[in-house]
Design an enzyme around this catalytic site. Structure first.
Site, short mmCIF file in Angstrom:
data_model
loop_
_atom_site.label_atom_id
_atom_site.label_comp_id
_atom_site.label_asym_id
_atom_site.label_seq_id
_atom_site.Cartn_x
_atom_site.Cartn_y
_atom_site.Cartn_z
N SER A 161 0.80 -1.23 0.00
CA SER A 161 0.00 0.00 0.00
C SER A 161 0.83 1.27 0.00
O SER A 161 0.86 2.03 0.98
CB SER A 161 -0.95 -0.04 1.18
OG SER A 161 -1.71 -1.22 1.07
N ARG A 176 7.03 6.57 -4.67
CA ARG A 176 7.72 7.12 -3.50
C ARG A 176 7.19 6.42 -2.26
O ARG A 176 6.07 5.93 -2.25
CB ARG A 176 7.49 8.63 -3.36
CG ARG A 176 6.05 8.96 -3.18
CD ARG A 176 5.72 10.41 -3.16
NE ARG A 176 4.28 10.53 -3.04
CZ ARG A 176 3.45 10.43 -4.05
NH1 ARG A 176 3.91 10.27 -5.26
NH2 ARG A 176 2.15 10.50 -3.86
N ASP A 214 -4.21 -1.38 -0.89
CA ASP A 214 -5.24 -1.72 0.10
C ASP A 214 -6.61 -1.13 -0.25
O ASP A 214 -7.65 -1.74 0.02
CB ASP A 214 -4.82 -1.34 1.53
CG ASP A 214 -4.30 0.07 1.66
OD1 ASP A 214 -4.31 0.81 0.67
OD2 ASP A 214 -3.87 0.45 2.78
C1 BGC Z 1 -0.32 5.09 0.59
C2 BGC Z 1 -1.47 4.45 -0.14
C3 BGC Z 1 -2.33 3.66 0.82
C4 BGC Z 1 -2.71 4.51 2.02
C5 BGC Z 1 -3.51 3.74 3.06
C6 BGC Z 1 -0.79 5.87 1.80
O1 BGC Z 1 0.30 6.33 2.52
O2 BGC Z 1 0.40 5.95 -0.27
O3 BGC Z 1 -1.02 3.62 -1.18
O4 BGC Z 1 -3.46 3.21 0.17
O5 BGC Z 1 -1.56 5.02 2.65
O6 BGC Z 1 -2.79 2.65 3.52
#
Ligand code: BGC
Length: 497
Positions: A161, A176, A214
Protein backbone atom coordinates in the site's frame (compact mmCIF):
# COMPACT_ATOMS: atom_id res chain seq x y z
CA UNK A 1 -40.18 13.54 36.42
CA UNK A 2 -40.35 11.47 33.21
CA UNK A 3 -37.20 10.18 31.62
CA UNK A 4 -37.22 10.35 27.85
CA UNK A 5 -35.67 7.54 25.85
CA UNK A 6 -32.60 8.62 23.93
CA UNK A 7 -31.40 6.85 20.79
CA UNK A 8 -27.85 8.08 21.27
CA UNK A 9 -25.49 6.85 23.99
CA UNK A 10 -25.13 9.46 26.74
CA UNK A 11 -22.17 11.74 26.24
CA UNK A 12 -20.14 13.78 28.63
CA UNK A 13 -21.45 17.30 29.06
CA UNK A 14 -18.00 18.82 28.82
CA UNK A 15 -18.64 22.13 30.56
CA UNK A 16 -15.80 24.67 30.36
CA UNK A 17 -17.11 26.89 33.20
CA UNK A 18 -14.09 26.25 35.45
CA UNK A 19 -11.47 26.91 32.77
CA UNK A 20 -9.65 30.19 33.55
CA UNK A 21 -10.05 32.99 31.00
CA UNK A 22 -6.48 32.93 29.76
CA UNK A 23 -6.63 29.20 28.97
CA UNK A 24 -10.07 29.68 27.41
CA UNK A 25 -8.55 32.30 25.09
CA UNK A 26 -6.04 29.70 23.84
CA UNK A 27 -8.76 27.11 23.41
CA UNK A 28 -10.56 29.61 21.17
CA UNK A 29 -7.37 30.16 19.19
CA UNK A 30 -7.03 26.41 18.65
CA UNK A 31 -10.68 26.22 17.60
CA UNK A 32 -10.08 28.96 15.08
CA UNK A 33 -7.02 27.15 13.71
CA UNK A 34 -8.52 23.66 13.37
CA UNK A 35 -12.19 24.22 12.57
CA UNK A 36 -13.27 23.83 8.96
CA UNK A 37 -16.65 25.48 8.38
CA UNK A 38 -19.05 24.44 5.62
CA UNK A 39 -18.00 27.07 3.02
CA UNK A 40 -14.38 25.96 3.33
CA UNK A 41 -15.43 22.29 3.02
CA UNK A 42 -17.16 23.18 -0.25
CA UNK A 43 -14.11 25.03 -1.52
CA UNK A 44 -11.90 22.04 -0.71
CA UNK A 45 -14.28 19.58 -2.41
CA UNK A 46 -14.37 21.67 -5.56
CA UNK A 47 -10.57 21.89 -5.76
CA UNK A 48 -10.28 18.19 -4.92
CA UNK A 49 -12.62 17.30 -7.78
CA UNK A 50 -10.58 19.43 -10.18
CA UNK A 51 -7.38 17.73 -9.09
CA UNK A 52 -8.84 14.21 -9.46
CA UNK A 53 -9.77 15.01 -13.05
CA UNK A 54 -6.32 16.50 -13.65
CA UNK A 55 -4.74 13.28 -12.40
CA UNK A 56 -6.53 11.33 -15.16
CA UNK A 57 -5.31 13.70 -17.87
CA UNK A 58 -2.23 13.27 -20.04
CA UNK A 59 -0.47 16.19 -18.35
CA UNK A 60 -1.34 14.80 -14.89
CA UNK A 61 -1.42 16.66 -11.60
CA UNK A 62 -0.25 16.04 -8.09
CA UNK A 63 -2.82 13.28 -7.37
CA UNK A 64 -1.39 10.26 -9.28
CA UNK A 65 -4.75 8.51 -10.13
CA UNK A 66 -2.94 5.24 -10.86
CA UNK A 67 -4.76 2.69 -13.08
CA UNK A 68 -4.51 -0.67 -11.30
CA UNK A 69 -5.45 -3.16 -14.05
CA UNK A 70 -8.18 -4.53 -11.84
CA UNK A 71 -10.78 -4.65 -14.57
CA UNK A 72 -14.39 -4.79 -13.45
CA UNK A 73 -15.99 -6.06 -10.26
CA UNK A 74 -16.03 -9.67 -9.08
CA UNK A 75 -19.15 -11.60 -10.08
CA UNK A 76 -19.24 -13.84 -7.00
CA UNK A 77 -18.24 -16.84 -9.13
CA UNK A 78 -14.55 -16.61 -8.31
CA UNK A 79 -13.26 -19.82 -6.72
CA UNK A 80 -9.97 -21.29 -5.53
CA UNK A 81 -7.40 -20.97 -2.75
CA UNK A 82 -5.10 -17.98 -2.75
CA UNK A 83 -2.49 -16.47 -0.53
CA UNK A 84 -2.79 -12.82 0.43
CA UNK A 85 0.03 -10.82 1.90
CA UNK A 86 -0.50 -7.35 3.34
CA UNK A 87 2.44 -5.09 3.96
CA UNK A 88 0.81 -2.23 5.85
CA UNK A 89 2.40 0.66 7.70
CA UNK A 90 2.71 -1.18 11.01
CA UNK A 91 2.02 -4.89 10.53
CA UNK A 92 2.52 -7.66 8.07
CA UNK A 93 -0.29 -10.14 7.57
CA UNK A 94 -0.22 -13.40 5.67
CA UNK A 95 -3.54 -15.06 4.86
CA UNK A 96 -4.81 -18.06 3.02
CA UNK A 97 -8.19 -17.37 1.49
CA UNK A 98 -10.58 -19.93 0.14
CA UNK A 99 -13.24 -18.79 -2.29
CA UNK A 100 -15.82 -21.60 -2.36
CA UNK A 101 -18.54 -22.32 -4.93
CA UNK A 102 -21.18 -20.39 -2.94
CA UNK A 103 -21.50 -16.86 -4.27
CA UNK A 104 -20.07 -14.09 -2.09
CA UNK A 105 -18.65 -16.47 0.57
CA UNK A 106 -15.09 -16.95 1.77
CA UNK A 107 -12.95 -18.60 4.43
CA UNK A 108 -9.80 -17.03 5.67
CA UNK A 109 -7.04 -17.89 8.10
CA UNK A 110 -4.14 -15.66 8.86
CA UNK A 111 -1.02 -14.83 10.87
CA UNK A 112 0.13 -11.35 11.80
CA UNK A 113 3.73 -10.20 12.23
CA UNK A 114 4.99 -6.87 13.55
CA UNK A 115 7.10 -4.89 11.07
CA UNK A 116 10.21 -4.00 13.08
CA UNK A 117 10.70 -0.21 13.22
CA UNK A 118 14.34 -0.43 12.01
CA UNK A 119 13.23 -2.17 8.81
CA UNK A 120 11.42 0.99 7.73
CA UNK A 121 14.73 2.75 7.18
CA UNK A 122 16.92 -0.25 6.27
CA UNK A 123 17.66 -1.68 2.83
CA UNK A 124 15.30 -3.13 0.24
CA UNK A 125 16.85 -6.59 0.63
CA UNK A 126 16.33 -6.51 4.40
CA UNK A 127 12.69 -5.56 3.92
CA UNK A 128 11.87 -8.18 1.30
CA UNK A 129 13.88 -10.92 3.05
CA UNK A 130 11.94 -10.25 6.23
CA UNK A 131 8.61 -10.46 4.39
CA UNK A 132 9.65 -13.63 2.51
CA UNK A 133 10.68 -15.23 5.82
CA UNK A 134 7.24 -14.46 7.33
CA UNK A 135 5.53 -16.03 4.29
CA UNK A 136 7.79 -19.08 4.66
CA UNK A 137 6.96 -19.45 8.37
CA UNK A 138 3.27 -19.15 7.56
CA UNK A 139 3.46 -21.89 4.93
CA UNK A 140 5.48 -24.19 7.21
CA UNK A 141 2.95 -23.71 10.01
CA UNK A 142 -0.15 -24.15 7.85
CA UNK A 143 0.80 -26.83 5.36
CA UNK A 144 1.63 -30.27 6.50
CA UNK A 145 4.36 -31.15 4.07
CA UNK A 146 7.97 -32.20 4.58
CA UNK A 147 9.38 -29.38 2.54
CA UNK A 148 7.54 -26.28 1.37
CA UNK A 149 9.35 -26.68 -1.95
CA UNK A 150 6.96 -29.59 -2.59
CA UNK A 151 3.85 -27.43 -2.22
CA UNK A 152 1.66 -27.16 -5.25
CA UNK A 153 2.03 -23.74 -6.78
CA UNK A 154 0.16 -21.07 -4.86
CA UNK A 155 -0.89 -17.71 -6.25
CA UNK A 156 -0.44 -14.60 -4.15
CA UNK A 157 -2.20 -11.24 -4.07
CA UNK A 158 0.40 -8.88 -2.63
CA UNK A 159 -1.10 -5.84 -0.94
CA UNK A 160 1.63 -3.25 -1.08
CA UNK A 161 0.00 0.00 0.00
CA UNK A 162 2.30 2.64 -1.37
CA UNK A 163 1.94 4.62 -4.59
CA UNK A 164 2.92 2.35 -7.47
CA UNK A 165 2.74 3.01 -11.16
CA UNK A 166 1.26 -0.26 -12.40
CA UNK A 167 2.11 -1.05 -15.98
CA UNK A 168 0.60 -4.46 -15.33
CA UNK A 169 -1.44 -6.02 -12.56
CA UNK A 170 1.50 -8.10 -11.33
CA UNK A 171 4.06 -5.38 -11.65
CA UNK A 172 4.52 -1.93 -10.09
CA UNK A 173 7.13 0.77 -9.87
CA UNK A 174 7.19 2.41 -6.46
CA UNK A 175 6.76 6.13 -7.03
CA UNK A 176 7.72 7.12 -3.50
CA UNK A 177 7.55 5.84 0.03
CA UNK A 178 4.80 7.17 2.27
CA UNK A 179 3.79 6.54 5.92
CA UNK A 180 7.27 7.39 7.22
CA UNK A 181 9.12 4.64 5.28
CA UNK A 182 12.55 5.65 4.03
CA UNK A 183 14.21 2.62 2.42
CA UNK A 184 16.91 3.35 -0.11
CA UNK A 185 17.04 1.85 -3.57
CA UNK A 186 13.35 0.92 -3.94
CA UNK A 187 11.75 4.16 -5.17
CA UNK A 188 11.67 4.19 -8.96
CA UNK A 189 12.01 0.38 -9.11
CA UNK A 190 9.62 -2.50 -9.72
CA UNK A 191 8.98 -4.02 -6.30
CA UNK A 192 7.77 -7.38 -7.65
CA UNK A 193 11.11 -8.74 -8.95
CA UNK A 194 12.73 -7.56 -5.70
CA UNK A 195 10.24 -9.55 -3.66
CA UNK A 196 10.45 -12.53 -6.02
CA UNK A 197 14.22 -12.60 -5.60
CA UNK A 198 13.77 -12.71 -1.82
CA UNK A 199 11.23 -15.55 -2.12
CA UNK A 200 13.70 -17.43 -4.29
CA UNK A 201 16.50 -16.89 -1.75
CA UNK A 202 14.23 -18.41 0.92
CA UNK A 203 13.03 -21.24 -1.34
CA UNK A 204 9.34 -20.21 -1.22
CA UNK A 205 7.45 -21.54 -4.27
CA UNK A 206 4.77 -18.93 -4.85
CA UNK A 207 3.81 -16.73 -7.77
CA UNK A 208 2.88 -13.09 -7.35
CA UNK A 209 -0.31 -12.91 -9.34
CA UNK A 210 -1.37 -9.38 -8.46
CA UNK A 211 0.10 -6.34 -6.80
CA UNK A 212 -2.76 -4.73 -4.91
CA UNK A 213 -3.26 -1.43 -3.16
CA UNK A 214 -5.24 -1.72 0.10
CA UNK A 215 -7.91 0.67 -1.22
CA UNK A 216 -8.44 -1.42 -4.37
CA UNK A 217 -8.65 -4.55 -2.23
CA UNK A 218 -11.21 -2.79 -0.03
CA UNK A 219 -13.26 -1.70 -3.05
CA UNK A 220 -13.30 -5.21 -4.53
CA UNK A 221 -13.92 -7.03 -1.23
CA UNK A 222 -16.80 -4.71 -0.34
CA UNK A 223 -18.32 -4.90 -3.80
CA UNK A 224 -18.18 -8.72 -3.55
CA UNK A 225 -20.70 -8.71 -0.70
CA UNK A 226 -22.47 -5.36 -1.28
CA UNK A 227 -23.17 -4.36 -4.87
CA UNK A 228 -23.93 -0.74 -3.95
CA UNK A 229 -20.23 -0.19 -3.16
CA UNK A 230 -18.61 2.33 -5.49
CA UNK A 231 -15.55 3.49 -3.52
CA UNK A 232 -13.02 1.80 -1.23
CA UNK A 233 -11.21 3.93 1.35
CA UNK A 234 -8.52 3.47 3.94
CA UNK A 235 -8.40 5.80 6.94
CA UNK A 236 -5.53 4.29 8.89
CA UNK A 237 -1.80 4.97 9.26
CA UNK A 238 -2.13 6.40 5.75
CA UNK A 239 -5.18 7.60 3.87
CA UNK A 240 -6.39 6.93 0.33
CA UNK A 241 -9.26 5.79 -1.93
CA UNK A 242 -9.97 3.71 -5.03
CA UNK A 243 -12.99 3.67 -7.35
CA UNK A 244 -13.97 2.27 -10.76
CA UNK A 245 -13.45 4.49 -13.77
CA UNK A 246 -14.45 3.86 -17.36
CA UNK A 247 -11.47 3.71 -19.72
CA UNK A 248 -13.10 6.34 -21.95
CA UNK A 249 -12.81 8.88 -19.09
CA UNK A 250 -9.06 8.34 -18.66
CA UNK A 251 -7.31 10.47 -21.28
CA UNK A 252 -3.89 9.27 -20.14
CA UNK A 253 -4.78 5.72 -21.30
CA UNK A 254 -6.19 6.77 -24.69
CA UNK A 255 -3.00 5.70 -26.51
CA UNK A 256 -3.65 2.06 -25.51
CA UNK A 257 -6.80 1.85 -27.66
CA UNK A 258 -8.68 -0.23 -25.09
CA UNK A 259 -12.45 -0.71 -25.07
CA UNK A 260 -13.69 2.70 -23.81
CA UNK A 261 -16.51 1.01 -21.87
CA UNK A 262 -14.25 -1.21 -19.78
CA UNK A 263 -14.13 -0.31 -16.10
CA UNK A 264 -10.79 -0.19 -14.36
CA UNK A 265 -10.05 0.49 -10.71
CA UNK A 266 -8.15 3.71 -10.09
CA UNK A 267 -5.96 3.95 -7.03
CA UNK A 268 -6.23 7.70 -6.45
CA UNK A 269 -3.33 8.15 -4.01
CA UNK A 270 -5.24 11.17 -2.80
CA UNK A 271 -2.82 11.69 0.09
CA UNK A 272 -0.95 13.90 -2.40
CA UNK A 273 -3.89 16.30 -2.74
CA UNK A 274 -2.90 19.96 -2.43
CA UNK A 275 0.85 19.45 -2.49
CA UNK A 276 0.77 22.90 -4.11
CA UNK A 277 -0.89 24.35 -0.97
CA UNK A 278 -3.79 25.97 -2.80
CA UNK A 279 -6.63 25.31 -0.45
CA UNK A 280 -6.02 23.24 2.68
CA UNK A 281 -5.96 25.36 5.86
CA UNK A 282 -2.59 24.19 7.17
CA UNK A 283 -1.56 25.12 10.71
CA UNK A 284 2.07 25.77 11.75
CA UNK A 285 2.02 22.20 13.15
CA UNK A 286 1.11 20.71 9.77
CA UNK A 287 3.93 22.70 8.19
CA UNK A 288 6.39 21.50 10.79
CA UNK A 289 5.38 17.86 10.27
CA UNK A 290 5.89 18.22 6.55
CA UNK A 291 9.23 20.02 6.76
CA UNK A 292 10.72 17.52 9.19
CA UNK A 293 9.39 14.43 7.35
CA UNK A 294 11.52 12.15 5.14
CA UNK A 295 9.60 13.44 2.07
CA UNK A 296 8.89 17.17 2.53
CA UNK A 297 6.38 18.68 0.09
CA UNK A 298 4.62 15.34 -0.47
CA UNK A 299 1.37 13.84 0.89
CA UNK A 300 0.05 17.21 2.12
CA UNK A 301 -3.52 15.94 2.58
CA UNK A 302 -2.40 12.68 4.18
CA UNK A 303 -0.23 14.55 6.69
CA UNK A 304 -3.37 16.35 7.98
CA UNK A 305 -5.69 13.37 8.24
CA UNK A 306 -3.87 10.06 8.61
CA UNK A 307 -3.32 8.16 11.83
CA UNK A 308 0.45 8.39 11.60
CA UNK A 309 0.27 12.16 12.06
CA UNK A 310 -2.69 12.89 14.37
CA UNK A 311 -0.75 12.26 17.59
CA UNK A 312 2.17 14.32 16.35
CA UNK A 313 -0.05 17.31 15.47
CA UNK A 314 -1.48 17.10 18.98
CA UNK A 315 1.96 16.83 20.59
CA UNK A 316 3.34 19.79 18.63
CA UNK A 317 0.37 21.96 19.63
CA UNK A 318 0.88 21.15 23.33
CA UNK A 319 4.63 21.75 23.19
CA UNK A 320 3.94 25.07 21.48
CA UNK A 321 1.50 26.13 24.21
CA UNK A 322 3.99 25.13 26.89
CA UNK A 323 6.74 27.20 25.28
CA UNK A 324 4.48 30.26 24.99
CA UNK A 325 5.24 32.56 27.95
CA UNK A 326 1.62 33.84 27.85
CA UNK A 327 0.17 30.38 28.47
CA UNK A 328 0.07 28.77 31.88
CA UNK A 329 0.10 25.06 31.15
CA UNK A 330 2.01 22.17 32.78
CA UNK A 331 3.68 24.67 35.12
CA UNK A 332 6.68 23.25 37.02
CA UNK A 333 6.29 19.94 35.18
CA UNK A 334 9.01 18.06 33.38
CA UNK A 335 7.76 17.79 29.80
CA UNK A 336 10.77 15.92 28.38
CA UNK A 337 8.64 12.86 27.44
CA UNK A 338 6.24 15.14 25.54
CA UNK A 339 9.16 16.60 23.66
CA UNK A 340 9.99 13.28 21.98
CA UNK A 341 8.96 13.35 18.30
CA UNK A 342 6.20 10.93 17.29
CA UNK A 343 5.92 9.68 20.89
CA UNK A 344 2.11 9.84 20.74
CA UNK A 345 0.05 7.98 18.20
CA UNK A 346 -3.57 8.35 17.22
CA UNK A 347 -4.66 5.75 19.79
CA UNK A 348 -3.54 8.22 22.50
CA UNK A 349 -5.95 10.81 21.12
CA UNK A 350 -8.63 8.17 20.76
CA UNK A 351 -8.26 7.33 24.46
CA UNK A 352 -8.56 10.99 25.44
CA UNK A 353 -11.69 11.33 23.33
CA UNK A 354 -13.17 8.21 24.93
CA UNK A 355 -12.73 9.44 28.51
CA UNK A 356 -16.32 9.40 29.85
CA UNK A 357 -15.70 11.31 33.08
CA UNK A 358 -16.61 14.94 33.59
CA UNK A 359 -13.27 15.58 35.33
CA UNK A 360 -11.39 13.55 32.68
CA UNK A 361 -9.85 11.17 35.21
CA UNK A 362 -8.74 8.72 32.55
CA UNK A 363 -6.92 11.47 30.70
CA UNK A 364 -5.21 12.36 33.96
CA UNK A 365 -3.99 8.78 34.33
CA UNK A 366 -2.95 8.62 30.69
CA UNK A 367 -0.79 11.76 30.92
CA UNK A 368 0.73 10.57 34.14
CA UNK A 369 1.57 7.11 32.84
CA UNK A 370 2.74 7.94 29.35
CA UNK A 371 4.21 11.43 29.80
CA UNK A 372 4.84 11.73 33.55
CA UNK A 373 2.79 14.94 33.56
CA UNK A 374 0.36 15.69 36.39
CA UNK A 375 -2.42 17.67 34.72
CA UNK A 376 -4.96 20.03 36.31
CA UNK A 377 -8.63 19.75 35.39
CA UNK A 378 -8.68 22.93 33.24
CA UNK A 379 -5.58 21.67 31.41
CA UNK A 380 -7.36 18.40 30.70
CA UNK A 381 -10.31 20.29 29.28
CA UNK A 382 -7.98 22.03 26.87
CA UNK A 383 -6.35 18.67 26.05
CA UNK A 384 -9.72 17.07 25.36
CA UNK A 385 -10.84 19.98 23.18
CA UNK A 386 -7.58 19.84 21.23
CA UNK A 387 -8.02 16.10 20.57
CA UNK A 388 -11.62 16.72 19.44
CA UNK A 389 -10.50 19.46 17.10
CA UNK A 390 -7.77 17.35 15.48
CA UNK A 391 -10.01 14.27 15.20
CA UNK A 392 -12.89 16.30 13.79
CA UNK A 393 -10.72 18.05 11.24
CA UNK A 394 -9.39 14.68 10.04
CA UNK A 395 -12.90 13.25 9.63
CA UNK A 396 -14.24 16.34 7.83
CA UNK A 397 -11.29 16.52 5.43
CA UNK A 398 -11.58 12.79 4.73
CA UNK A 399 -15.23 13.32 3.79
CA UNK A 400 -14.10 15.95 1.25
CA UNK A 401 -12.21 13.28 -0.70
CA UNK A 402 -15.24 10.96 -0.77
CA UNK A 403 -17.51 13.83 -1.84
CA UNK A 404 -15.10 14.85 -4.60
CA UNK A 405 -15.10 11.35 -6.16
CA UNK A 406 -18.91 11.17 -5.94
CA UNK A 407 -19.31 14.59 -7.55
CA UNK A 408 -16.82 13.78 -10.31
CA UNK A 409 -18.65 10.51 -11.11
CA UNK A 410 -22.15 11.96 -10.57
CA UNK A 411 -22.78 9.34 -7.89
CA UNK A 412 -25.90 10.33 -5.99
CA UNK A 413 -26.14 7.33 -3.73
CA UNK A 414 -23.76 4.52 -2.82
CA UNK A 415 -21.86 2.76 -0.12
CA UNK A 416 -18.22 3.61 0.45
CA UNK A 417 -16.39 0.62 1.99
CA UNK A 418 -13.89 1.88 4.54
CA UNK A 419 -11.20 0.28 6.66
CA UNK A 420 -8.22 1.33 8.74
CA UNK A 421 -7.45 1.95 12.40
CA UNK A 422 -8.73 5.53 12.42
CA UNK A 423 -12.03 4.60 10.78
CA UNK A 424 -12.54 1.57 13.00
CA UNK A 425 -11.20 2.75 16.31
CA UNK A 426 -11.19 6.54 16.55
CA UNK A 427 -14.28 7.66 18.48
CA UNK A 428 -16.84 9.61 16.44
CA UNK A 429 -14.76 9.53 13.25
CA UNK A 430 -17.61 7.90 11.29
CA UNK A 431 -20.33 10.24 12.62
CA UNK A 432 -18.19 13.33 12.04
CA UNK A 433 -17.47 12.26 8.47
CA UNK A 434 -21.18 11.60 7.87
CA UNK A 435 -22.07 15.05 9.22
CA UNK A 436 -19.55 16.68 6.88
CA UNK A 437 -21.07 14.80 3.90
CA UNK A 438 -24.51 16.12 4.91
CA UNK A 439 -23.16 19.67 4.93
CA UNK A 440 -21.39 19.23 1.60
CA UNK A 441 -24.39 17.74 -0.20
CA UNK A 442 -26.93 19.85 1.67
CA UNK A 443 -29.04 16.86 2.75
CA UNK A 444 -31.54 18.49 5.06
CA UNK A 445 -33.54 16.90 7.84
CA UNK A 446 -36.08 15.65 5.31
CA UNK A 447 -33.54 13.16 3.90
CA UNK A 448 -34.07 10.17 6.18
CA UNK A 449 -31.08 8.04 5.25
CA UNK A 450 -27.91 9.60 3.96
CA UNK A 451 -27.72 8.63 0.27
CA UNK A 452 -23.92 8.29 0.39
CA UNK A 453 -22.74 6.32 3.40
CA UNK A 454 -19.24 5.39 4.49
CA UNK A 455 -19.59 1.90 5.97
CA UNK A 456 -17.15 -0.65 7.43
CA UNK A 457 -15.68 -2.70 4.60
CA UNK A 458 -14.95 -6.36 4.11
CA UNK A 459 -11.35 -7.43 4.58
CA UNK A 460 -9.67 -5.75 1.61
CA UNK A 461 -6.12 -6.92 2.01
CA UNK A 462 -7.22 -10.49 2.74
CA UNK A 463 -10.26 -11.43 0.71
CA UNK A 464 -9.88 -8.39 -1.59
CA UNK A 465 -6.34 -9.32 -2.60
CA UNK A 466 -7.37 -12.97 -3.07
CA UNK A 467 -10.32 -11.93 -5.25
CA UNK A 468 -8.05 -9.77 -7.38
CA UNK A 469 -5.65 -12.71 -7.81
CA UNK A 470 -8.66 -14.88 -8.75
CA UNK A 471 -9.95 -12.27 -11.24
CA UNK A 472 -6.50 -12.16 -12.84
CA UNK A 473 -6.31 -15.95 -13.19
CA UNK A 474 -9.82 -15.98 -14.64
CA UNK A 475 -8.73 -13.43 -17.24
CA UNK A 476 -5.61 -15.38 -18.13
CA UNK A 477 -7.57 -18.63 -18.51
CA UNK A 478 -9.90 -16.83 -20.90
CA UNK A 479 -6.86 -15.63 -22.87
CA UNK A 480 -7.48 -11.94 -22.03
CA UNK A 481 -4.01 -10.65 -21.33
CA UNK A 482 -4.65 -6.89 -20.99
CA UNK A 483 -2.84 -5.71 -17.89
CA UNK A 484 -0.82 -8.92 -17.43
CA UNK A 485 2.91 -8.64 -17.85
CA UNK A 486 3.89 -11.13 -20.52
CA UNK A 487 7.59 -10.30 -20.46
CA UNK A 488 8.22 -10.99 -16.80
CA UNK A 489 10.57 -13.83 -15.90
CA UNK A 490 7.93 -15.54 -13.78
CA UNK A 491 5.09 -14.56 -16.08
CA UNK A 492 1.73 -16.12 -15.29
CA UNK A 493 1.14 -16.68 -18.96
CA UNK A 494 2.73 -19.93 -20.12
CA UNK A 495 5.15 -19.45 -23.04
CA UNK A 496 3.70 -20.30 -26.45
CA UNK A 497 5.30 -23.65 -27.47
C1 BGC B 1 -0.32 5.09 0.59
C2 BGC B 1 -1.47 4.45 -0.14
C3 BGC B 1 -2.33 3.66 0.82
C4 BGC B 1 -2.71 4.51 2.02
C5 BGC B 1 -3.51 3.74 3.06
C6 BGC B 1 -0.79 5.87 1.80
O1 BGC B 1 0.30 6.33 2.52
O2 BGC B 1 0.40 5.95 -0.27
O3 BGC B 1 -1.02 3.62 -1.18
O4 BGC B 1 -3.46 3.21 0.17
O5 BGC B 1 -1.56 5.02 2.65
O6 BGC B 1 -2.79 2.65 3.52
Amino acid sequence: MYLTASRKPPSRKGSMHDVPNDLMKHIHELEEMFTIHTPKLLEIVSKFQEELVKGLSVAGGSIPMNPTWVIGYPTGDETGTYLALDMGGTNLRVCEVELPEEKGQYDIYQSKYRLPEEIKSGTGDQLFDYIAECVKQFLIANHECEDIKDLKELHLGFTFSYPCEQNAIDHGILQRWTKGFDIEGVEGHDVVPMFEAALERKGVPIKITALVNDTTGTLIASAYTDNTTRIGCIFGTGCNAAYMETIGCIPKLAHMNLDPNLEIAINCEWGAFDNEHFVLPRTPYDRHIDESSPRPGQQTFEKMVAGLYLGEIFRLALVDLYSNPDVKIFEKQDISALQLEYSLDSSFLAEIESDPWENLMETHALFEKKLKIDTTEPERKLIRRLAELIGTRAARLSACGVAAICKMKNIESCHVGADGSVFNKYPNFQERGAKALREIFGWGKTVRNDPIQIVPSEDGSGVGAALIAALTMKRIRKGIHAGVNVKRKNSLIPPIP
